[in-house]
Design an enzyme around this catalytic site. Structure first.
Site, short mmCIF file in Angstrom:
data_model
loop_
_atom_site.label_atom_id
_atom_site.label_comp_id
_atom_site.label_asym_id
_atom_site.label_seq_id
_atom_site.Cartn_x
_atom_site.Cartn_y
_atom_site.Cartn_z
N CYS A 1 0.92 -1.39 -0.05
CA CYS A 1 -0.08 0.00 0.02
C CYS A 1 0.90 1.17 0.04
CB CYS A 1 -1.09 0.06 1.14
SG CYS A 1 0.17 -0.12 2.59
N CYS B 1 -2.57 3.20 7.52
CA CYS B 1 -3.86 2.82 8.06
C CYS B 1 -4.03 2.47 9.27
CB CYS B 1 -4.38 1.83 7.12
SG CYS B 1 -3.61 0.22 7.57
N ASP C 1 2.29 2.55 2.76
CA ASP C 1 2.52 3.16 4.01
C ASP C 1 3.68 3.09 4.46
OD1 ASP C 1 -0.11 3.93 3.77
OD2 ASP C 1 -0.91 2.52 4.91
N CYS D 1 -0.87 -5.43 6.75
CA CYS D 1 -0.53 -4.20 7.65
C CYS D 1 0.48 -4.68 8.79
CB CYS D 1 -1.81 -3.64 8.09
SG CYS D 1 -2.80 -3.17 6.90
FE1 FES Z 1 -0.99 0.26 4.36
FE2 FES Z 1 -2.36 -1.03 6.16
S1 FES Z 1 -3.02 -0.07 4.31
S2 FES Z 1 -0.47 -0.60 6.29
#
Ligand code: FES
Length: 144
Positions: free
Chosen positions: A37, A62, A39, A106
């Site tokens: 994602c 998230c 992140d 995640c």
């Molecule tokens: Fe990116 Fe959860 S959607 S770490």
């Protein structure tokens, strides 16, 4: 009634994350990005005599990423490096009362941030890294 996909513990750690911040004189710092994602999570460890005496994190991600980072910091504080290395992303998710399958990736971020910070610690000490670098692996999850 709408059903939240998250357990109460996940919501608790998301709303009140523990150990958020930085450690200016950290013994090891790890930054990892989630390939799924994008992140990012940064983890700071203060290590004395092989024990993780303090840990802080910053997560730009998230809710599940914030909750798993918060939980992993609670799980490793006061533990030895060896004990901390045994903590898997699955154990973190279980401690949170489970995560929806789509959010398991995640929790990988939390495990990898911890390992990355430990790797930095050993590198700074000029010591060999006593564990395998898992690298880009998905623990059963698929990259989107
Ligand atoms: Fe990116 Fe959860 S959607 S770490």
């Amino acid at each position: 009634m709408s059903q939240l996909p998250y357990s109460e513990k996940v919501m608790d750690h998301f709303s009140n994350p523990r150990n958020v911040g930085e450690i200016p004189d950290a013994s090891g710092v790890g930054t990892v990005g989630n390939p799924v994602c994008g992140d990012v999570m940064k983890m700071f460890l203060k290590i004395e005599n092989n024990i993780i005496v303090d840990v802080k994190f910053k997560t730009f991600g998230c809710g599940a990423a914030v909750a798993t980072s918060s939980m992993v910091t609670e799980m490793v504080k006061g533990k030895s490096i060896d004990e901390a290395l045994k903590i898997s992303n699955k154990a973190v998710a279980e401690a949170l009362g489970g995560l929806p399958p789509i959010k398991m990736h995640c929790s990988v971020l939390a495990e990898e941030a911890l390992r990355s910070a430990l790797k930095d610690y050993f590198t700074r000490q000029g010591k060999p890294i006593p564990f395998e670098d898992k690298g880009h692996e998905h623990h059963g999850e698929k990259c989107l």
